[in-house]
Design a protein around this motif. Structure first.
Motif, PDB file in Angstrom:
ATOM      1  N   LYS A 242       0.617  -1.337  -0.059  1.00  0.00           N
ATOM      2  CA  LYS A 242       0.039  -0.039   0.041  1.00  0.00           C
ATOM      3  C   LYS A 242       0.768   1.085   0.111  1.00  0.00           C
ATOM      4  O   LYS A 242       0.227   2.397   0.237  1.00  0.00           O
ATOM      5  N   LEU A 243       2.177   1.333  -0.240  1.00  0.00           N
ATOM      6  CA  LEU A 243       2.986   2.372  -0.217  1.00  0.00           C
ATOM      7  C   LEU A 243       3.676   2.525  -1.724  1.00  0.00           C
ATOM      8  O   LEU A 243       4.174   1.505  -2.577  1.00  0.00           O
ATOM      9  N   VAL A 244       3.577   3.798  -2.218  1.00  0.00           N
ATOM     10  CA  VAL A 244       4.210   4.100  -3.445  1.00  0.00           C
ATOM     11  C   VAL A 244       5.256   4.949  -3.375  1.00  0.00           C
ATOM     12  O   VAL A 244       5.148   5.945  -2.915  1.00  0.00           O
ATOM     13  N   GLU A 245       6.500   4.434  -3.468  1.00  0.00           N
ATOM     14  CA  GLU A 245       7.861   5.214  -3.312  1.00  0.00           C
ATOM     15  C   GLU A 245       7.756   6.428  -4.491  1.00  0.00           C
ATOM     16  O   GLU A 245       7.502   6.295  -5.562  1.00  0.00           O
ATOM     17  N   LEU A 246       7.921   7.791  -3.997  1.00  0.00           N
ATOM     18  CA  LEU A 246       8.135   8.901  -4.847  1.00  0.00           C
ATOM     19  C   LEU A 246       9.319   9.404  -4.894  1.00  0.00           C
ATOM     20  O   LEU A 246      10.220   9.388  -3.966  1.00  0.00           O
TER      21      LEU A 246
END
Length: 259
Positions: A242-246
């Motif tokens: 549920k985490l998207v690296e920016l």
């Protein structure tokens, strides 16, 4: 609606672009030829004045839709979400247009990366920031129930459609931004200090939580499957799915920053 009319609406809203990229659809090619023909029919003096306003059209090679993968993916995600929301429902043009413009605002408020000036409080860079030079101007969103789709108030109907779009978009599109291989190839573990966006379809639309990973929770095999994320003064524990690296956005070479 002709491509020229759509282009004029785009320019009225966003300003004249320097260049346009598209596939070789007959509407785009036809609009290009129509503009060229209109320019060639003008008096030489007027042509000379308008030459500075040239828009460079770039068309993909024939039979190569993959050349437009960057924007085609966005278009597909919008179409899929709207089809899932509207199904066979017939809505008034005013309602649909309002919902589509709200969708435009959602897509243009999506974080692209973060400014490295203050990692303690990540400052997400969004398309709206690049287009308007300021933060997203959306109003706080109210949440309406499904029964409101039958309301005779068209503005409320459009808000319900936008809410449903947001949920489907977050559920179906954002997780795809995370590159996750199966057993054949391992992926890099999440690490402390990474800037990430939290995928949460239960939040009101347009609310993108961006924070810093402060702690990771590896399993017995050393693979990190959950992480602690600090968003301003709040702490969230979420699975890495549920985490998207920016990515870190490069500094402006001129040394200026947006307000």
């Amino acid at each position: 609606m002709s491509a020229v009319c759509v282009l004029k609406m785009f320019i009225a809203r966003r300003g004249k672009p320097y260049e346009l990229w598209s596939d070789r659809g007959t509407n785009f090619r036809g609009g290009h030829k129509e503009l060229q023909s209109a320019f060639e029919s003008m008096a030489p003096k007027l042509q000379q004045q308008l030459a500075k306003q040239t828009i460079n059209f770039h068309f993909n090679p024939p039979y190569s839709p993959h050349f437009g993968g960057t924007w085609e993916r966005e278009i597909r995600s919008v179409k899929s979400a709207l089809q899932g929301v509207l199904k066979d429902q017939v809505v008034a043009e005013e309602v649909l247009l309002t919902a589509l413009i709200e969708v435009e605002g959602l897509l243009n408020s999506k974080p692209l990366g973060y400014a490295s000036s203050d990692v303690a409080d990540p400052d997400p860079i969004t398309p709206n920031l690049l287009l308007m030079g300021r933060r997203d101007a959306a109003l706080p969103q109210a949440v309406y129930g499904p029964h409101d789709t039958l309301s005779n108030r068209r503005w409320k109907h459009s808000q319900v459609i936008s809410d449903h779009f947001w949920k489907r978009f977050v559920q179906n599109y954002l997780p795809g931004l995370q590159l996750r291989h199966k057993w054949r190839k391992s992926t890099d573990n999440a690490t402390v200090g990474q800037i990430v966006m939290i995928v949460d379809s239960n939040l009101p639309r347009g609310l993108w939580l961006v924070g810093t990973i402060t702690k990771v929770f590896p399993g017995t095999d050393g693979v990190v499957r959950a992480a602690e994320v600090k968003v301003k003064d709040s702490i969230y524990i979420r699975p890495v799915t549920k985490l998207v690296e920016l990515p870190e956005m490069p500094e402006d070479s001129s040394g200026t920053s947006s307000n």
